[in-house]
Design a protein around this motif. Structure first.
Motif, PDB file in Angstrom:
ATOM      1  N   PRO A  72     -30.349  36.656 -13.732  1.00 17.12           N
ATOM      2  CA  PRO A  72     -30.788  35.249 -13.791  1.00 17.12           C
ATOM      3  C   PRO A  72     -30.596  34.481 -12.482  1.00 17.12           C
ATOM      4  O   PRO A  72     -31.484  33.742 -12.067  1.00 17.12           O
ATOM      5  N   GLU A  73     -29.460  34.685 -11.815  1.00 19.04           N
ATOM      6  CA  GLU A  73     -29.208  33.969 -10.563  1.00 19.04           C
ATOM      7  C   GLU A  73     -30.293  34.261  -9.525  1.00 19.04           C
ATOM      8  O   GLU A  73     -30.710  33.377  -8.775  1.00 19.04           O
ATOM      9  N   LEU A  74     -30.736  35.512  -9.479  1.00 16.66           N
ATOM     10  CA  LEU A  74     -31.741  35.888  -8.484  1.00 16.66           C
ATOM     11  C   LEU A  74     -33.120  35.335  -8.859  1.00 16.66           C
ATOM     12  O   LEU A  74     -33.864  34.848  -8.010  1.00 16.66           O
ATOM     13  N   ARG A  75     -33.437  35.378 -10.149  1.00  7.95           N
ATOM     14  CA  ARG A  75     -34.720  34.818 -10.595  1.00  7.95           C
ATOM     15  C   ARG A  75     -34.778  33.327 -10.279  1.00  7.95           C
ATOM     16  O   ARG A  75     -35.808  32.810  -9.849  1.00  7.95           O
ATOM     17  N   GLU A  76     -33.642  32.640 -10.497  1.00  2.63           N
ATOM     18  CA  GLU A  76     -33.601  31.210 -10.180  1.00  2.63           C
ATOM     19  C   GLU A  76     -33.818  30.968  -8.693  1.00  2.63           C
ATOM     20  O   GLU A  76     -34.554  30.064  -8.303  1.00  2.63           O
ATOM     21  N   ALA A  77     -33.172  31.787  -7.868  1.00  2.00           N
ATOM     22  CA  ALA A  77     -33.285  31.600  -6.421  1.00  2.00           C
ATOM     23  C   ALA A  77     -34.724  31.853  -5.957  1.00  2.00           C
ATOM     24  O   ALA A  77     -35.275  31.099  -5.146  1.00  2.00           O
ATOM     25  N   PHE A  78     -35.354  32.900  -6.487  1.00  2.00           N
ATOM     26  CA  PHE A  78     -36.749  33.168  -6.131  1.00  2.00           C
ATOM     27  C   PHE A  78     -37.646  32.011  -6.600  1.00  2.00           C
ATOM     28  O   PHE A  78     -38.529  31.554  -5.882  1.00  2.00           O
ATOM     29  N   ALA A  79     -37.398  31.561  -7.835  1.00  2.00           N
ATOM     30  CA  ALA A  79     -38.233  30.495  -8.398  1.00  2.00           C
ATOM     31  C   ALA A  79     -38.129  29.236  -7.552  1.00  2.00           C
ATOM     32  O   ALA A  79     -39.137  28.564  -7.287  1.00  2.00           O
ATOM     33  N   GLU A  80     -36.922  28.932  -7.094  1.00  3.21           N
ATOM     34  CA  GLU A  80     -36.742  27.745  -6.271  1.00  3.21           C
ATOM     35  C   GLU A  80     -37.502  27.893  -4.955  1.00  3.21           C
ATOM     36  O   GLU A  80     -38.151  26.959  -4.485  1.00  3.21           O
ATOM     37  N   GLY A  81     -37.457  29.114  -4.389  1.00  2.00           N
ATOM     38  CA  GLY A  81     -38.122  29.353  -3.110  1.00  2.00           C
ATOM     39  C   GLY A  81     -39.633  29.232  -3.170  1.00  2.00           C
ATOM     40  O   GLY A  81     -40.270  28.762  -2.230  1.00  2.00           O
ATOM     41  N   LEU A  91     -40.563  28.116 -13.235  1.00  3.16           N
ATOM     42  CA  LEU A  91     -39.421  28.437 -14.075  1.00  3.16           C
ATOM     43  C   LEU A  91     -38.895  29.826 -13.730  1.00  3.16           C
ATOM     44  O   LEU A  91     -39.683  30.735 -13.430  1.00  3.16           O
ATOM     45  N   PRO A  92     -37.585  30.021 -13.794  1.00  2.71           N
ATOM     46  CA  PRO A  92     -37.033  31.367 -13.552  1.00  2.71           C
ATOM     47  C   PRO A  92     -37.696  32.413 -14.456  1.00  2.71           C
ATOM     48  O   PRO A  92     -37.872  33.564 -14.047  1.00  2.71           O
ATOM     49  N   GLU A  93     -38.101  32.010 -15.654  1.00  2.00           N
ATOM     50  CA  GLU A  93     -38.725  32.957 -16.586  1.00  2.00           C
ATOM     51  C   GLU A  93     -40.067  33.476 -16.065  1.00  2.00           C
ATOM     52  O   GLU A  93     -40.575  34.486 -16.527  1.00  2.00           O
ATOM     53  N   GLN A  94     -40.673  32.739 -15.130  1.00  2.00           N
ATOM     54  CA  GLN A  94     -41.952  33.186 -14.570  1.00  2.00           C
ATOM     55  C   GLN A  94     -41.780  34.238 -13.484  1.00  2.00           C
ATOM     56  O   GLN A  94     -42.762  34.775 -12.982  1.00  2.00           O
ATOM     57  N   VAL A  95     -40.541  34.461 -13.074  1.00  6.50           N
ATOM     58  CA  VAL A  95     -40.290  35.348 -11.933  1.00  6.50           C
ATOM     59  C   VAL A  95     -39.647  36.643 -12.412  1.00  6.50           C
ATOM     60  O   VAL A  95     -38.635  36.617 -13.107  1.00  6.50           O
TER      61      VAL A  95
END
Lengths: 393, 393
Positions: A72-81, A91-95
């Motif tokens: 989850p932490e990595l998905r959030e970081a990618f999503a933010e980027g 959304l992190p769920e999209q990544v």
């Protein structure tokens, strides 16, 4: 043994295979100091190195299996980027964290294609793209655009060329920009044409953003998903291996339209599962690389392009991003012979025919695959061979 | 957005999904000390932990991308390990390093199936196996054998059951032994039946050897590829995550018939590429685990089984290998309701229907998913619920 139903050739034997073949030619040349410009790579230091870590650094322990979609932490970081370039919150769920951009594209194609569906592959194209489409059950329709855009600019009718290839079976448009192998970069105006077409014919957009970190223009990388309502129909594949010079870590990510994300996770689950946790942590560390350092790498790649451009005496494509230029050997003759001749003198180039049916008289040069001095030496040899002319061999 | 051609349900929604659902039930129960016996795992220490390393330790640097089939040193080590059980030399080229056994099975299925080909899936089966077959374009034909073999032994006509399911579209037999979820282990005599059938009908054998490290019998694990000429038609999937207690590392391997190996590598290349080098190195380190330590782990799993067997007051399958026993709830009623009731008391079980169409009145218990004392406590609660009977809820 029982028979195998499909020959590898059906997928496109080009998939990575030419790299091994050119390696072999180089070994056979007997040149001790060969320069492997046929490989797509940089000589930059990796932004992070794999290591162990404590659970509190990353939310999971190194031994723990991550969810199929990624930590989850990595998905959030990618999503933010990617939120900014896509023009809004992601959304992190999209990544999905994937095994490189290859795996990301494979999942997107599996999610949207039924057997026999056609994909418009804007060409010249990354060789593996065609194989990935076929492996997902699709039919490749090459649409030559990048050389034409490079040569004619706004004189080229992009809309007409792409729309002319649409059939009732067309399901998606695949493109890679900045483009491998030409270095051509689709600007927002060109991308908007693709969005308009996709909306008119209800197609998916599959954007191969592998080289988004190497856009040499002042505007910077334009993400097609940020144009109008494109995000709802765009899968974007990203490569940490390329952006952070960590090819051995094999982590990338796929950004999905919100309503397609669960399907993509399902396909990831049913075709191999998730990415090793240790590799995800290394990617997470790489994400902390300062913007200034990434800009410096991009500028080094651009400098490598200027050096190649100013020394090459072979006609070649004008580059505005990526790691490659495409050599135009039509005046010389067969691209395959040129590649063999270069290999004899210890220079690796990628044969053009792997990049499109119309590219037999071309060859790809990766200007970041060796240090600048070595690239310059290799270009001297290339110039010499080109100057000798085709007839002498 | 455009429509998605296939619903996830078509692949088998069971694929991993029940695990998340039971997790949710457990969270909803409010039991602080829930015991997650629905997950397939061990509580053993990992045999190796990811770390950085020097190039001379492994032939490649951590940053370098490995060939799609895997780092040569690791392929050699795997080949050496399986050579004996397969009854002869295995070439490193026959072994692909994969992203766990799931990825290995996915590649084997993609290599041998055309759309609509049927796979005989011996059942009860690992839930994801059915999803993997469908994701590869195949059609699942469940062949119930493991409960029957467990109940009737040699009274059960294995040949008749499997052969009765063969049609002109059948291409392969998939089986997992020691079996998830029943713990039944096919001995050499039973495996020889499958080989005979495969030869008679020219079928591929797809052996899921995930639990080869947990065979509790004196003879030890029999590899079907070592029987007669079976190696020429057998793909075997192995899981380092299971054998070495490293699920987060997601490395497994696929052993291919010699003449099918290149095709399998092609499919690996065209569906996502290779495994992170750092994860391959961790697997390489794990391979150095002394035989005595692996035997000790197997014995710990067997002890966990004896504890479960001697304390369970619910009818259940007799286990000779693996990490599971299958609870027979036919006298109690619906397996799904039993699972929900157990979750209310903080015990996670896997609902039987995911393991086969005929398994709705069963539930799977993983006896290695928690330390022995916790498993014993959980079994007390399970016994209590079983004793109360179905009608009271």
């Amino acid at each position: 043994m029982p028979s195998l139903p499909r020959a590898l050739g059906e997928l496109g034997g080009s998939c990575g295979e030419y790299g091994d073949r050119v390696d072999e030619l180089l070994r056979g040349s007997g040149c001790g100091d060969s320069v492997p410009l046929h490989r797509g790579r940089t000589v930059f230091e990796p932004c992070a190195r794999p290591r162990g870590w404590r659970e509190r650094e990353f939310g999971v322990s190194p031994e723990e299996e991550a969810p199929v979609g990624g930590v989850p932490e990595l998905r959030e970081a990618f999503a933010e980027g990617v939120g900014g370039p896509r023009g809004g919150d992601v959304l992190p769920e999209q990544v999905l964290v994937t095994g490189g951009a290859t795996h990301a594209l494979s999942i997107a194609l599996r999610a949207v294609l039924r057997d026999g569906d056609e994909v418009l592959v804007l060409s010249p194209h990354w060789p593996d793209a065609a194989a990935l489409v076929r492996a997902a059950g699709g039919v490749v329709r090459e649409v030559p655009v990048f050389l034409e855009l490079g040569a004619a600019g706004f004189g080229f009718d992009l809309m007409g060329a792409v729309e002319g290839a649409v059939t009732p079976r067309t399901r998606a448009i695949y493109f890679n920009s900045p483009n491998n192998p030409t270095g051509y970069r689709l600007d927002r105006r060109r991308l908007a044409v693709l969005v308009e077409l996709a909306e008119r014919h209800d197609l998916w957009l599959i954007a191969d953003n592998t080289y988004d970190g190497y856009d040499f223009t002042r505007e910077g990388f334009p993400d097609i998903a940020g144009i109008g309502a494109a995000a709802e129909r765009t899968f974007s594949a990203h490569s940490c291996g390329t952006t952070y010079a960590m090819p051995g870590n094999r982590v990338g990510y796929l950004v999905c339209p919100p309503e397609a994300a669960a399907t993509a996770v399902g396909w990831a689950r049913c075709t191999g599962g998730g990415v090793p946790t240790v590799a995800q942590f290394a990617a997470y560390e790489a994400l902390r690389t300062p913007r200034a350092e990434l800009d410096r790498r991009r500028d080094r790649a651009a400098a490598a392009w200027w050096l190649a451009d100013s020394t090459l005496q072979v006609p070649h494509t004008e580059v505005s991003g990526g790691l490659y230029t495409f050599l135009d050997l039509r005046a010389w003759g067969d691209g395959e012979r040129f590649v063999r001749r270069c290999a004899q003198l210890g220079v690796g180039l990628a044969p053009g025919r792997n990049f499109g049916a119309h590219c037999g008289s071309w060859a790809r040069l990766c200007f970041t695959a060796a240090p600048p001095q070595r690239v310059a030496e290799a270009i001297e040899r290339i110039n010499k061979i080109y100057g000798e002319g085709a007839d002498e061999h």
